[in-house]
Scaffold this motif. Structure first.
Motif, PDB file in Angstrom:
ATOM      1  N   ALA A 148      -8.049   8.087   0.964  1.00 48.20           N
ATOM      2  CA  ALA A 148      -7.301   6.928   1.462  1.00 48.20           C
ATOM      3  C   ALA A 148      -8.094   5.622   1.374  1.00 48.20           C
ATOM      4  O   ALA A 148      -7.518   4.580   1.005  1.00 48.20           O
ATOM      5  N   PRO A 149      -9.415   5.595   1.674  1.00 47.85           N
ATOM      6  CA  PRO A 149     -10.137   4.318   1.566  1.00 47.85           C
ATOM      7  C   PRO A 149     -10.139   3.740   0.149  1.00 47.85           C
ATOM      8  O   PRO A 149     -10.302   2.520  -0.014  1.00 47.85           O
ATOM      9  N   GLN A 150      -9.962   4.566  -0.865  1.00 48.81           N
ATOM     10  CA  GLN A 150      -9.940   4.069  -2.236  1.00 48.81           C
ATOM     11  C   GLN A 150      -8.585   3.483  -2.641  1.00 48.81           C
ATOM     12  O   GLN A 150      -8.462   2.898  -3.724  1.00 48.81           O
ATOM     13  N   THR A 195      -6.894   1.221  -0.688  1.00 44.63           N
ATOM     14  CA  THR A 195      -6.676  -0.082  -0.055  1.00 44.63           C
ATOM     15  C   THR A 195      -7.168  -1.202  -0.953  1.00 44.63           C
ATOM     16  O   THR A 195      -7.980  -0.993  -1.851  1.00 44.63           O
ATOM     17  N   PRO A 223       0.830  -1.208   0.000  1.00 44.44           N
ATOM     18  CA  PRO A 223       0.000   0.000   0.000  1.00 44.44           C
ATOM     19  C   PRO A 223       0.863   1.256   0.000  1.00 44.44           C
ATOM     20  O   PRO A 223       1.960   1.284   0.564  1.00 44.44           O
ATOM     21  N   ARG A 281       2.049   4.641   1.221  1.00 39.61           N
ATOM     22  CA  ARG A 281       2.037   5.345   2.497  1.00 39.61           C
ATOM     23  C   ARG A 281       1.954   6.848   2.236  1.00 39.61           C
ATOM     24  O   ARG A 281       2.786   7.400   1.520  1.00 39.61           O
TER      25      ARG A 281
END
Length: 294
Positions: free
Chosen positions: A290-292, A294, A3, A5
């Motif tokens: 950010a949720p998109q 992961t 992922p 950062r």
């Protein structure tokens, strides 16, 4: 693919009569789960954000946080005598519990080079000298080093780092000389405003310069400019910002996803906003972007 950062630059022009505002922003970034915060290195008023000493400010941030990594983005290595740089960096690495990343560059500002008495034409050679001496001091006790500007004999650094080999070093720059410096001294490369094509090109060039040996160990990181929708920018970002000129959460996430696919592992978000809006921007990134990823 690991992922991506995300970090936050603390570079916007905070009101320094309220120094606590910077620390509140850093704590907010930590609470939201960001990976790191970053501070640049300017000695004279640049008109381009906060112009504090990065090692001093990040020391304060270290005391106000517990998890965030702390990045100089970037420290101009030729400004510092090698022993001073090595000891200051090791000190910050120790007091932060190993959270410090030394992002370094050669610098560019002729007025600052004149003010510190360092010839700008020597900035590349002096950067190599500083990094070589620092690496020697961080890894050997006692340390000997022979460089064009620094000589050490049986030197014992005042503060040994807590991380084997010293703090990670991310070397900034896009030239072949900078990439050779990454391979010689660095744990990673640090760019500015790089898009996916440039990250891909940097990976290829690093492999070519290293004969495709041992480049997987390197972190690829970059700073990127972002003005979230509905928030007033105080200065136009240089180059193309993340998500384009009318960003949405989807367009920003798409750009970041392309960077990750190209091999970028860390991205520092530079938010060219008035200080009072930076926390709102962080909230938007954490909740909408950010949720998109992961």
């Amino acid at each position: 693919m690991p992922p991506l950062r995300l970090g936050i630059s603390l570079q916007p022009r905070w009101p320094l009569d309220d120094g606590a505002a910077v620390l509140r922003a850093a704590r907010h970034a930590e609470d939201l789960g960001f990976d790191h915060v970053a501070v640049g290195n300017r000695l004279l008023d640049s008109g381009f954000g906060l112009d504090t000493d990065p090692l001093v400010l990040l020391s304060a941030v270290a005391g106000a946080t517990t998890r965030l990594r702390l990045l100089t983005s970037v420290l101009v290595a030729p400004y510092y005598p090698a022993l001073v740089l090595a000891n200051q960096a090791a000190t910050l690495e120790v007091v932060s519990g190993g959270r410090f990343i030394l992002g370094v560059g050669t610098g560019w500002n002729p007025d600052e080079f004149d003010a510190v008495g360092v010839p700008a034409r020597e900035r590349g050679a002096r950067t190599d000298d500083r990094l070589g001496a620092a690496k020697a001091l961080w890894t050997r006790r006692p340390a000997d080093f022979d460089g064009p500007f620094t000589t050490l004999r049986a030197a014992r650094l005042g503060v040994p780092p807590v991380t084997d080999g010293g703090p990670p070093v991310w070397v900034g720059g896009h030239s072949n000389a900078a990439l050779r410096r990454v391979l010689r001294f660095g744990n990673g490369w640090y760019g500015t405003g790089a898009d996916a094509a440039e990250v891909t090109d940097v990976r290829r060039r690093l492999g070519d310069l290293a004969d495709a040996q041992d480049t997987d160990r390197l972190t690829l990181a970059s700073a990127a400019f972002l003005t979230p929708p509905g928030l007033p920018a105080v200065m136009p970002p240089p180059g193309r910002p993340l998500g384009g000129t009318a960003p949405t959460a989807a367009s920003v996430a798409d750009d970041l996803g392309r960077l990750a696919e190209a091999g970028l592992t860390a991205c520092t978000l530079w938010l060219p906003l008035a200080a009072g809006h930076v926390e709102k921007a962080m909230d938007w990134v954490a909740a909408e972007v950010a949720p998109q990823l992961t």
